[in-house]
Design an enzyme around this catalytic site. Structure first.
Site, PDB file in Angstrom:
ATOM      1  CE1 TYR A 192      18.872  17.536 -24.266  1.00  0.00           C
ATOM      2  CE2 TYR A 192      19.131  16.428 -26.367  1.00  0.00           C
ATOM      3  CZ  TYR A 192      18.329  16.814 -25.310  1.00  0.00           C
ATOM      4  OH  TYR A 192      17.003  16.472 -25.296  1.00  0.00           O
ATOM      5  CG  HIS A 193      25.901  21.765 -27.419  1.00  0.00           C
ATOM      6  ND1 HIS A 193      25.641  22.536 -28.531  1.00  0.00           N
ATOM      7  CD2 HIS A 193      25.842  20.477 -27.848  1.00  0.00           C
ATOM      8  CE1 HIS A 193      25.425  21.756 -29.578  1.00  0.00           C
ATOM      9  NE2 HIS A 193      25.543  20.500 -29.182  1.00  0.00           N
ATOM     10  N   PRO A 194      26.335  21.337 -22.462  1.00  0.00           N
ATOM     11  CG  PRO A 194      26.203  19.660 -20.831  1.00  0.00           C
ATOM     12  CD  PRO A 194      25.739  20.009 -22.224  1.00  0.00           C
TER      13      PRO A 194
END
Length: 569
Positions: free
Chosen positions: A469-471
């Protein structure tokens, strides 16, 4: 309703709350903050141990999904983004990792002039109050409280993992956010006196007390209002009504690596082919908007534990009730931590100057939704390569702001990314099979001892990898001669007056670590830029680089090498 403000910020997230506080601090500027979500006053947000709940709910997060990813055999991955005060800092795992100094030097080398580590360090310090006290790396009086949870005191597995890393020949680090990132040591979190230290709690709570600050919740931003090549305001929807507000000075998009791209493209700013396909009038062609998208992937390495000491015994309703009650009464105990209290950063091969693999250690075996992975006791390591070569894109599909954009990360699409995963699996198995884990390590549940060949590892990773969850990096800063740079080094949209983007989308490359800390840092530094303040700068603060990094992958040979491990398990 007041229609004119000095600054309008879109998105009350990790960056937007920082800007709201800093831009309103002097009392001289009228600041408006627009947020799609609502209140963050929920025990499921404020109690650190409840971290799996908010990111999986429509109420608190945009529930985006990727397209069918070719590199993952057509799997679609979940991509939740914060839709609540505090944004993703209110729904994340609270892990506080700044990144390696080399990551920020890399930003400057990529064209983000002035964003080297020595320029960024003062803003990491400005944002933070570290429980260990201030030094030349750590902050002692900033809004965001950081700590090590329960200081690894409640479970012996945390220290055993660190000792296993040392057995495997890697260094120990006392503070990966300080002088030395590389190595095994305690992990830090954005938890302040037992409560989640979101940017809503840390920054927005201060801004809300000021008469020159306005917060509007439940707002869907439709487009940036342009007069020629100048941003003059925002058109948005609230309670079914379309409204407009205007900025005397600047509009700032802090809607995140998905949301900021969406807002720019809906406003007619972006690649002509994407806008034409979506039926949006082109106001300003910028080919890089939505390109260069990057993310971290991770897998869960899981083992049975031979001793009944793990958190798997705490997943029942009665245990959760007792943990919650203790937290409500004291803000202490197992409720006051994210449970990631030890970690590591290593280099997967010689020739790398800084780490490219990150480990989060968890004294439990569970899924990210908080449910047990299997019966009995277990532990797991979340691990993945953190410097991928693969690049993806975000594209709006229509002119309707309520339509979810097309998100394609293009995961594991280069040979180096595939090799990094093979190295990652083998190095992790070697670490977890060192003597320090012998008293605890039971059977390897996953990947499983049959997953050893290049082909088997590649297939298992494709089927089991999840997003961390690191866009990021989808509106990158860069030099004027880079046709894919969306922003200049001052976070200003190239060719548009009065418009900036300030969030994780502006990173040129993804750092080696979780994204909340660098996003807050970026917002602190951008606030000084917006206000015209003199930028702070460190003076050659030293950084540890592994000696002989060109020739060696680690400091010493492991006590047990990979060839002897199959006979142990």
């Amino acid at each position: 309703m007041q229609q004119h403000y000095d600054y309008i910020i879109v998105g009350a997230g990790s960056a937007g709350c920082v800007l709201a506080d800093r831009l309103s601090e002097s009392g001289q500027h009228q600041v408006l903050l627009l947020e799609a979500g609502g209140s963050d006053k929920s025990i499921f947000i404020q109690m650190p141990t409840a971290l799996s709940y908010p990111m999986n709910t429509e109420k608190y997060a945009w529930q985006f999904e990727t397209v069918a990813e070719e590199g993952l055999d057509g799997r679609q991955l979940h991509c939740p983004r914060g839709k609540v005060l505090g944004g993703s800092s209110s729904i994340n795992g609270m892990v506080y990792v700044r990144g390696h100094a080399c990551d920020f030097d890399e930003w400057e080398a990529e064209g983000a002039k002035g964003w080297n580590y020595q320029a960024c360090l003062p803003y990491f310090r400005k944002a933070e109050t570290w429980t260990g006290g201030a030094d030349e790396y750590r902050g002692g009086s900033g809004p965001v409280g950081t700590c090590n949870g329960n200081d690894m005191k409640l479970n012996p597995l945390y220290q055993a993992f660190i000792e296993a890393g040392k057995d495997a020949g890697y260094p120990e680090t006392q503070d990966y956010n300080g002088y030395q990132q590389e190595g095994f040591g305690p992990m830090h979190m954005t938890v302040d006196k037992g409560v989640r230290a979101s940017t809503s709690n840390a920054y927005l709570s201060r801004a809300k007390k000021r008469s020159n600050f306005t917060l509007m919740k439940g707002v869907t931003a439709h487009r940036i209002l342009l007069e020629g090549k100048k941003a003059v305001g925002i058109e948005f929807e609230q309670s079914g009504e379309i409204k407009q507000c205007f900025a005397n000075k600047e509009v700032v998009s802090s809607a995140g690596s998905i949301g900021s791209v969406q807002l720019l493209q809906l406003s007619g700013i972006g690649p002509k082919t994407v806008l034409d396909k979506a039926g949006i009038e082109v106001k300003h062609t910028l080919e890089g908007v939505g390109k260069n998208l990057q993310d971290h992937l991770e897998v869960y390495f899981q083992y049975h534990c031979k001793q009944p000491i793990t958190l798997n015994s705490k997943l029942g309703l009665i245990s959760k009730g007792l943990i919650g009650t203790e937290w409500i009464l004291t803000r202490k105990g197992l409720g006051a931590t994210n449970h990631f209290e030890s970690c590591a950063f290593i280099r997967s091969r010689e020739g790398l100057k800084s780490p490219n693999i990150q480990f989060h250690f968890l004294p439990a075996a569970m899924r990210y939704d908080g449910r047990a992975a299997f019966d009995g006791h277990g532990f797991q390591v979340h691990v993945g390569p953190n410097k991928p070569e693969s690049r993806g894109s975000v594209e709006v599909v229509s002119a309707n702001p309520n339509d979810k954009p097309k998100i394609e990360f293009n995961y594991i699409s280069t040979e180096q990314d595939k090799q990094d995963w093979r190295d990652c699996i083998r190095l992790t198995r070697e670490i977890l099979n060192q003597p320090a884990m012998d008293a605890f390590r039971g059977e390897e549940i996953q990947p499983g001892l049959n997953i050893t060949s290049d082909e088997a590892i590649g297939e298992w990773v494709k089927q089991n990898v999840e997003s961390a969850y690191h866009p990021s990096c989808s509106c990158k800063m860069g030099s004027n001669d880079d046709p894919m740079a969306v922003l200049n080094e001052a976070c200003q949209v190239r060719g548009i007056e009065g418009l900036r983007v300030v969030d994780s989308s502006i990173f040129p490359t993804i750092p080696n670590g979780n994204l909340n800390a660098p996003t807050i840092m970026v917002a602190e530094r951008a606030a000084d830029m917006i206000l015209g303040n003199t930028l702070e700068q460190s003076n050659n603060t030293p950084v540890w680089i592994a000696p002989n990094w060109q020739e060696t992958q680690r400091m010493r040979p492991p006590k047990r090498d990979l060839s002897s491990i199959s006979s142990i398990a």
